[in-house]
Design a protein around this motif. Structure first.
Motif, mmCIF file in Angstrom:
data_model
loop_
_atom_site.group_PDB
_atom_site.id
_atom_site.type_symbol
_atom_site.label_atom_id
_atom_site.label_comp_id
_atom_site.label_asym_id
_atom_site.label_seq_id
_atom_site.Cartn_x
_atom_site.Cartn_y
_atom_site.Cartn_z
ATOM 1 N N UNK A 191 0.831 -1.211 0.000
ATOM 2 C CA UNK A 191 0.000 0.000 0.000
ATOM 3 C C UNK A 191 0.865 1.260 0.000
ATOM 4 N N UNK A 192 0.587 2.143 -0.967
ATOM 5 C CA UNK A 192 1.324 3.406 -1.118
ATOM 6 C C UNK A 192 0.325 4.556 -1.064
ATOM 7 N N UNK A 193 0.397 5.416 -0.051
ATOM 8 C CA UNK A 193 -0.564 6.522 0.080
ATOM 9 C C UNK A 193 -0.624 7.428 -1.149
ATOM 10 N N UNK A 194 0.507 7.624 -1.818
ATOM 11 C CA UNK A 194 0.518 8.485 -3.003
ATOM 12 C C UNK A 194 -0.269 7.858 -4.144
ATOM 13 N N UNK A 195 -0.103 6.552 -4.319
ATOM 14 C CA UNK A 195 -0.858 5.849 -5.357
ATOM 15 C C UNK A 195 -2.343 5.864 -5.020
#
Length: 233
Positions: free
Chosen positions: A25-29
């Motif tokens: 999980x990537x907050x920016x994505x």
């Protein structure tokens, strides 16, 4: 990721994959995806790589789907095969697909490649739910391009002309794709399709990056036909 805990009924493999998805999980994505209605933050290239080790595992795919998590459902659609599901199962899956990306992959990777594609197309195209109807129109566009025999193009164009301009976004997009595909694949209907697109103006002002083709049907049709003509010379 919305689902990070697993119940005792899940296999160890499913638990491990859900944990791997949570770690990716990537907050920016996620922030970018949420602008398009998709609630996940996993890089799709990494998601595809993860799926390769589990291709064809029906039980695992079903567990991932049943988790309800968007990233897990996308992974499930890469793991399972089209022939694993009945028409009723695919119908239920479509109706519980909450995000555009899950619906898109379900339609294109599973329903479209299933022997049940035509049955599903007919079941979905006139559905009262515009998201479900859009799936029927997406399958119709594919059939126009690959298996057009027996399709009533006049009826399709009449419906598009009457409905598309006021349709919700996802349905409008699918109908517009069908309009463009009819115009591209059928020279005798090309002027009519371009004329419908011009009069309705759907997606005329859609922001299109440089070197990409506008989804505005008259431009789309003209450009694809031009490219084919150049390729044939």
């Amino acid at each position: 990721m919305a689902v990070t805990e697993t119940g005792p009924e899940q296999s160890a493999a499913a638990k491990d994959l859900l944990a791997e998805l949570a770690a990716l999980e990537d907050p920016k994505i996620r922030a970018v995806n949420e602008k398009h209605g998709d609630d996940h933050g996993v890089n799709l290239t990494k998601l595809r790589a993860l799926a390769k080790n589990h291709a064809g595992d029906e039980a695992l795919g079903r567990e991932l789907w049943d988790s309800g998590d968007t990233a897990a459902r996308l992974l499930a659609l890469l793991v399972v095969k089209p022939g694993m599901f009945s028409a009723d199962e695919l119908d239920a899956m479509l109706r519980e697909s909450r995000t555009p990306k899950v619906q898109d992959w379900l339609v294109n990777y599973i329903a479209n490649k299933s022997k049940l594609a035509e049955e599903l197309r007919l079941r979905w195209i006139d559905d009262a739910d515009p998201a479900v109807s859009s799936a029927g129109w997406a399958l119709t566009s594919e059939r126009v391009a690959k298996k057009p025999a027996g399709l009533d193009f006049d009826a399709l164009l009449v419906t598009i002309e009457a409905v598309m301009v006021d349709a919700p976004e996802r349905l409008q997009w699918a109908m517009n794709q069908t309009l463009a595909t009819i115009g591209i694949e059928n020279p005798e209907l090309r002027y009519r399709c371009i004329d419908i697109g011009e009069r309705l103006g759907v997606l005329r002002d859609y922001p299109t990056p440089p070197n990409c083709t506008s989804p505005f049907a008259p431009v789309w049709i003209t450009e694809i036909v031009r490219r084919r003509e150049v390729a044939e010379k």
